[in-house]
Design an enzyme around this catalytic site. Structure first.
Site, PDB file in Angstrom:
ATOM      1  N   SER A   1       0.814  -1.007  -0.034  1.00 60.41           N
ATOM      2  CA  SER A   1      -0.019   0.104   0.187  1.00 60.41           C
ATOM      3  C   SER A   1       0.875   1.341   0.130  1.00 60.41           C
ATOM      4  O   SER A   1       1.884   1.070   0.664  1.00 60.41           O
ATOM      5  CB  SER A   1      -0.853   0.114   1.360  1.00 60.41           C
TER       6      SER A   1
ATOM      7  N   TYR B   1      -1.189  -0.098  10.208  1.00 55.52           N
ATOM      8  CA  TYR B   1      -1.471  -0.721   8.954  1.00 55.52           C
ATOM      9  C   TYR B   1      -0.239  -0.363   7.988  1.00 55.52           C
ATOM     10  O   TYR B   1       0.219  -1.355   7.279  1.00 55.52           O
ATOM     11  CB  TYR B   1      -2.898  -0.159   8.407  1.00 55.52           C
TER      12      TYR B   1
ATOM     13  N   LYS C   1       2.369  -2.642   5.951  1.00 49.75           N
ATOM     14  CA  LYS C   1       2.631  -2.622   4.388  1.00 49.75           C
ATOM     15  C   LYS C   1       3.875  -2.409   4.146  1.00 49.75           C
ATOM     16  O   LYS C   1       4.260  -2.813   3.110  1.00 49.75           O
ATOM     17  CB  LYS C   1       1.561  -1.914   3.882  1.00 49.75           C
TER      18      LYS C   1
HETATM   19  N1  NAP Z   1      -9.027  -0.465  -1.192  1.00 50.28           N
HETATM   20  C1  NAP Z   1      -7.850   0.162  -0.824  1.00 50.28           C
HETATM   21  O1  NAP Z   1      -7.953   1.343  -0.995  1.00 50.28           O
HETATM   22  C2  NAP Z   1      -6.426  -0.538  -0.782  1.00 50.28           C
HETATM   23  C3  NAP Z   1      -5.250   0.207  -0.915  1.00 50.28           C
HETATM   24  C4  NAP Z   1      -4.211  -0.269  -0.792  1.00 50.28           C
HETATM   25  C5  NAP Z   1      -4.059  -1.693  -0.503  1.00 50.28           C
HETATM   26  N2  NAP Z   1      -5.284  -2.291  -0.270  1.00 50.28           N
HETATM   27  C6  NAP Z   1      -5.056  -3.801  -0.058  1.00 50.28           C
HETATM   28  O2  NAP Z   1      -5.803  -4.704  -0.971  1.00 50.28           O
HETATM   29  C7  NAP Z   1      -5.972  -6.042  -0.280  1.00 50.28           C
HETATM   30  C8  NAP Z   1      -7.615  -6.157  -0.506  1.00 50.28           C
HETATM   31  O3  NAP Z   1      -8.377  -5.009  -0.188  1.00 50.28           O
HETATM   32  P1  NAP Z   1      -9.899  -4.681  -0.818  1.00 50.28           P
HETATM   33  O4  NAP Z   1     -10.115  -3.085  -0.771  1.00 50.28           O
HETATM   34  O5  NAP Z   1     -10.202  -5.293  -1.803  1.00 50.28           O
HETATM   35  O6  NAP Z   1     -10.806  -5.180   0.582  1.00 50.28           O
HETATM   36  P2  NAP Z   1     -12.265  -5.774   0.788  1.00 50.28           P
HETATM   37  O7  NAP Z   1     -13.035  -5.185  -0.651  1.00 50.28           O
HETATM   38  O8  NAP Z   1     -12.655  -5.309   1.793  1.00 50.28           O
HETATM   39  O9  NAP Z   1     -12.112  -7.169   0.125  1.00 50.28           O
HETATM   40  C9  NAP Z   1     -11.441  -7.804   1.142  1.00 50.28           C
HETATM   41  C10 NAP Z   1     -11.250  -9.572   0.825  1.00 50.28           C
HETATM   42  O10 NAP Z   1     -10.615  -9.984   1.600  1.00 50.28           O
HETATM   43  C11 NAP Z   1     -11.359 -11.046   2.679  1.00 50.28           C
HETATM   44  N3  NAP Z   1     -10.752 -11.007   3.718  1.00 50.28           N
HETATM   45  C12 NAP Z   1     -10.724 -10.150   4.882  1.00 50.28           C
HETATM   46  N4  NAP Z   1      -9.773 -10.506   5.969  1.00 50.28           N
HETATM   47  C13 NAP Z   1      -9.566 -11.758   5.530  1.00 50.28           C
HETATM   48  C14 NAP Z   1      -8.767 -12.424   6.349  1.00 50.28           C
HETATM   49  N5  NAP Z   1      -8.329 -12.360   7.641  1.00 50.28           N
HETATM   50  N6  NAP Z   1      -8.269 -13.933   5.834  1.00 50.28           N
HETATM   51  C15 NAP Z   1      -8.906 -14.317   4.458  1.00 50.28           C
HETATM   52  N7  NAP Z   1      -9.709 -13.425   3.651  1.00 50.28           N
HETATM   53  C16 NAP Z   1      -9.962 -12.108   4.285  1.00 50.28           C
HETATM   54  C17 NAP Z   1     -12.740 -10.786   2.494  1.00 50.28           C
HETATM   55  O11 NAP Z   1     -13.642 -11.699   2.742  1.00 50.28           O
HETATM   56  P3  NAP Z   1     -14.235 -12.110   4.059  1.00 50.28           P
HETATM   57  O12 NAP Z   1     -14.461 -10.946   4.887  1.00 50.28           O
HETATM   58  O13 NAP Z   1     -15.203 -13.006   3.913  1.00 50.28           O
HETATM   59  O14 NAP Z   1     -12.909 -12.536   4.889  1.00 50.28           O
HETATM   60  C18 NAP Z   1     -12.662 -10.199   1.157  1.00 50.28           C
HETATM   61  O15 NAP Z   1     -12.819 -11.231   0.056  1.00 50.28           O
HETATM   62  C19 NAP Z   1      -5.841  -5.712   1.310  1.00 50.28           C
HETATM   63  O16 NAP Z   1      -4.475  -6.216   1.258  1.00 50.28           O
HETATM   64  C20 NAP Z   1      -5.620  -4.162   1.222  1.00 50.28           C
HETATM   65  O17 NAP Z   1      -4.732  -3.813   2.561  1.00 50.28           O
HETATM   66  C21 NAP Z   1      -6.405  -1.931  -0.470  1.00 50.28           C
END
Ligand code: NAP
Length: 250
Positions: A141, A154, A158
């Site tokens: 991130s 967080y 990262k």
């Molecule tokens: N969105 C952003 O702005 C952003 C920016 C930088 C980095 N990221 C990174 O991108 C990744 C995905 O984020 P996202 O925005 O796509 O999130 P999201 O829309 O909330 O989706 C998260 C996914 O991960 C699963 N999950 C959550 N906790 C988990 C766990 N402990 N074990 C296994 N599965 C888990 C969730 O399903 P369940 O709840 O059913 O487990 C869901 O499928 C993360 O690593 C996040 O840090 C996101």
């Protein structure tokens, strides 16, 4: 060495958001994919949206060793040897200054974001990727690159993911490439609190004048996993519409 295109991939945290978009892109590019997430119902619905025979789902937490072993076992037996791993599952349940951070919550975030990424890597390497070769992409991130007030811990996890990526890249070369992507705000449930109701205002800090989409991240991940990236390892690719270059923070 010419790389084969990825044919079998595991994408963690893939029932929605960025993980689901990555899984979809890999399948569109010809791979078969195993998706994981904790909640079986949402995961099953995601898997059902893929063409028959292209995706399986294994429910379980990314920081659960038994779930990891079962996921790898089922992927190998139902889809074949694993060529690609996307360590996408990541959590951020705490908000506030580090001075007030609950240490048990901090341990949990580290467990999922950092140790989970390492442990999944160990599991797929042992499953045969160590001998056959392959490619891994981790979700870092921009908060791992610049200080982000309120979500400091967080960001620290990262930053650890980015350094873990570089270290694994050196240790696992030449057979396995390991890279990361570092997005700024991407429009998913996870990041909703950062932009909902004020998207135009938040986007104004981005030179490209918009927030990211899951597909923006999926395209970059697909590239890093592909043979087109065969000479790239240990890199963290920033995906931020120019935000950091303009001096912004997420
Ligand atoms: N969105 C952003 O702005 C952003 C920016 C930088 C980095 N990221 C990174 O991108 C990744 C995905 O984020 P996202 O925005 O796509 O999130 P999201 O829309 O909330 O989706 C998260 C996914 O991960 C699963 N999950 C959550 N906790 C988990 C766990 N402990 N074990 C296994 N599965 C888990 C969730 O399903 P369940 O709840 O059913 O487990 C869901 O499928 C993360 O690593 C996040 O840090 C996101």
């Amino acid at each position: 060495m010419t790389e084969r295109p990825a044919t079998v991939a595991i994408v963690t945290g893939a029932s929605r958001g960025i993980g689901l978009a990555i899984a979809r892109r890999l399948v569109d590019d010809g791979a078969r994919v195993c998706l994981t997430a904790r909640h079986a119902e949402e995961l099953d619905a995601a898997v059902a949206s893929f063409p028959s025979g292209t995706a399986i789902g294994v429910a379980g937490a990314a920081d659960d060793p038994d779930a990891r072993t079962e996921t790898v076992r089922r992927t190998v037996s139902e889809l074949g040897p694993i060529d690609a791993l996307v360590n996408n599952a990541g959590i951020n349940p705490v908000y506030g200054p580090l001075a007030d951070l609950d240490l048990d919550a901090a341990r949990k975030v580290f467990e999922v974001n950092v140790l989970g990424t390492l442990a999944w890597t160990q599991e797929v390497v042992r499953s045969g990727m160590g001998e056959r070769g392959g490619s891994i992409v981790n979700l870092s991130s921009v908060t791992g690159e610049v200080v982000s007030p309120g979500i400091g811990w967080y960001g620290i996890t990262k930053a650890a993911v980015s350094h873990l990526t570089a270290t694994l890249a050196v240790e696992l070369a030449p057979r396995i490439r390991v890279n990361a992507v570092a997005p700024a705000v991407v429009k998913t449930r996870f990041a909703r609190a950062l932009y909902e109701g004020r998207e135009e205002e938040v986007s104004a800090a981005y030179p490209l004048r918009r927030l990211g989409t899951p597909e923006d991240v999926a395209g970059a991940v697909a590239f890093l996993l592909s043979a087109d990236a065969a000479w790239i390892t240990g890199e963290v690719l920033t995906l931020d519409g120019g935000l950091l270059r303009a001096g912004g923070t997420a």
